[in-house]
Motif scaffolding. Structure first.
Motif, PDB file in Angstrom:
ATOM      1  N   LYS A  98     -62.636 -50.545  -4.517  1.00  0.00           N
ATOM      2  CA  LYS A  98     -61.175 -50.569  -4.531  1.00  0.00           C
ATOM      3  C   LYS A  98     -60.592 -51.664  -3.622  1.00  0.00           C
ATOM      4  CE  LYS A  98     -60.892 -46.817  -7.147  1.00  0.00           C
ATOM      5  NZ  LYS A  98     -60.342 -46.820  -8.519  1.00  0.00           N
TER       6      LYS A  98
ATOM      7  N   ASP B  14     -66.509 -54.047 -16.538  1.00  0.00           N
ATOM      8  CA  ASP B  14     -66.661 -52.727 -15.926  1.00  0.00           C
ATOM      9  C   ASP B  14     -65.899 -52.586 -14.606  1.00  0.00           C
ATOM     10  OD1 ASP B  14     -68.265 -52.020 -18.053  1.00  0.00           O
ATOM     11  OD2 ASP B  14     -70.118 -52.575 -17.007  1.00  0.00           O
ATOM     12  N   LYS B  15     -64.588 -52.688 -14.679  1.00  0.00           N
ATOM     13  CA  LYS B  15     -63.695 -52.507 -13.534  1.00  0.00           C
ATOM     14  C   LYS B  15     -63.857 -53.574 -12.452  1.00  0.00           C
ATOM     15  CE  LYS B  15     -62.807 -47.570 -14.029  1.00  0.00           C
ATOM     16  NZ  LYS B  15     -62.706 -46.277 -13.336  1.00  0.00           N
TER      17      LYS B  15
ATOM     18  N   ASN C 196     -62.512 -55.684  -7.256  1.00  0.00           N
ATOM     19  CA  ASN C 196     -63.400 -54.569  -7.567  1.00  0.00           C
ATOM     20  C   ASN C 196     -62.563 -53.287  -7.647  1.00  0.00           C
ATOM     21  OD1 ASN C 196     -65.499 -52.781  -7.900  1.00  0.00           O
ATOM     22  ND2 ASN C 196     -66.245 -52.945  -5.786  1.00  0.00           N
ATOM     23  N   HIS C 197     -62.276 -52.842  -8.873  1.00  0.00           N
ATOM     24  CA  HIS C 197     -61.439 -51.661  -9.075  1.00  0.00           C
ATOM     25  C   HIS C 197     -62.268 -50.377  -9.216  1.00  0.00           C
ATOM     26  CE1 HIS C 197     -57.853 -54.142  -9.560  1.00  0.00           C
ATOM     27  NE2 HIS C 197     -58.565 -54.940 -10.342  1.00  0.00           N
ATOM     28  N   SER C 198     -63.565 -50.501  -9.017  1.00  0.00           N
ATOM     29  CA  SER C 198     -64.437 -49.336  -9.141  1.00  0.00           C
ATOM     30  C   SER C 198     -64.678 -48.698  -7.774  1.00  0.00           C
ATOM     31  CB  SER C 198     -65.776 -49.735  -9.762  1.00  0.00           C
ATOM     32  OG  SER C 198     -66.547 -50.465  -8.831  1.00  0.00           O
TER      33      SER C 198
ATOM     34  N   ARG D 136     -63.676 -60.302 -17.093  1.00  0.00           N
ATOM     35  CA  ARG D 136     -63.708 -58.906 -16.656  1.00  0.00           C
ATOM     36  C   ARG D 136     -65.019 -58.259 -17.068  1.00  0.00           C
ATOM     37  NH1 ARG D 136     -58.496 -56.702 -15.690  1.00  0.00           N
ATOM     38  NH2 ARG D 136     -56.792 -58.124 -16.222  1.00  0.00           N
TER      39      ARG D 136
END
Length: 277
Positions: A228, A158-159, A182-184, A156
């Motif tokens: 996202k 940074d998101k 990619n959760h950012s 992992r």
């Protein structure tokens, strides 16, 4: 004279018997050639389902070249008008052979021809090998759709999350299913994704020994994963195992960014690869 005659008869009988035995064990398939018309003033385009590996012209009266930047389109013209009928043979990356009988025509009936394989007919494809792209592509699709997931090998930053979600094998090829999440709110642009073998322990002041492993095929390749969202790849690599003091490193680098991640894959994980039917 009589003995020689008897010997010839016995030899003929053995030949007939062996021929029958051979025919019972071997099935022959005849590849019928396609009729093809070409001309001097226009280009005929042949569109194959897979990349072109080799082209053999029956005579110099045929001019043939692959389209620039495209591996599966062959462009053909006549080198001179009214040439004698000849042939053309093309082999594609799925191991299939295409045969054409080429005739000159002032106005060919077709200028753009797409060859779509008939699944109901026997194929001339070679046996499974790393050059057989059709089999590798199908195996990659099976690996992609498999519902079992690995969760132990991941990283992992940074998101962003990078994981080896599946490991499969078929014949002499191993398939690595990788997932990038990619959760950012910032797109993750991929600079490179590399496989290499290196030592587990690094000795100070010693040169780092690394051997890069090149995939033979990448399924669902992409240059970026949007905000996202997530993306799943399958990398097909010729089979290998590694000594216990070494490990496989899968390195992901972000372009113009710092979210770099690595996966450390041990030999015990590789030898547990799930077989694909």
């Amino acid at each position: 004279m009589k003995k020689n005659r008897i010997g010839r008869i016995l030899a003929l009988l053995l030949l007939v018997i062996s021929g029958k035995a051979f025919s019972q064990n071997v099935e022959l398939f005849v590849i019928e050639p396609f009729p093809l018309e070409i001309t001097y003033h226009k280009t005929v385009n042949l569109i194959f389902p897979f990349a072109i590996k080799s082209v053999d012209r029956g005579s110099r009266d045929i001019l043939a070249q692959k389209a620039k930047g495209i591996e599966n389109i062959l462009q053909i013209k006549a080198a001179r008008k009214g040439f004698i009928q000849t042939n053309l043979t093309v082999v594609t990356s799925d191991g299939k052979l295409y045969s054409f009988v080429v005739t000159y025509a002032d106005e060919p009936l077709q200028l753009n021809i797409e060859l779509i394989p008939d699944k109901n007919k026997s194929s001339s494809s070679a046996l499974f090998q790393h050059s057989n792209q059709a089999v590798i592509q199908h195996s990659s699709e099976l690996a992609l759709s498999d519902k079992n997931n690995l969760h132990r090998i991941k990283d992992r930053c940074d998101k962003a999350r990078f994981a080896l979600s599946g490991l499969y094998i078929r014949e002499d090829v191993i398939f690595y299913r990788l997932q990038l999440e990619n959760h950012s709110n910032i797109t993750y642009d991929i600079e490179n994704l590399r496989f290499f073998i290196r030592d587990k322990k690094r000795v100070k002041r010693a040169a780092v020994q690394e051997r890069e492993i090149m995939p033979v095929y990448v399924h669902q390749d992409t240059a970026a994963v949007g905000a996202k969202s997530f993306h799943v790849f399958v990398f097909a690599i010729d089979k290998f195992t590694i000594p216990n003091q070494k490990q496989l490193t899968i390195q992901l680098m972000e372009k113009n960014g710092g979210r770099h991640m690595e996966l450390q894959v041990q030999n015990r994980a590789i030898v547990r690869a799930k077989p694909l039917s």
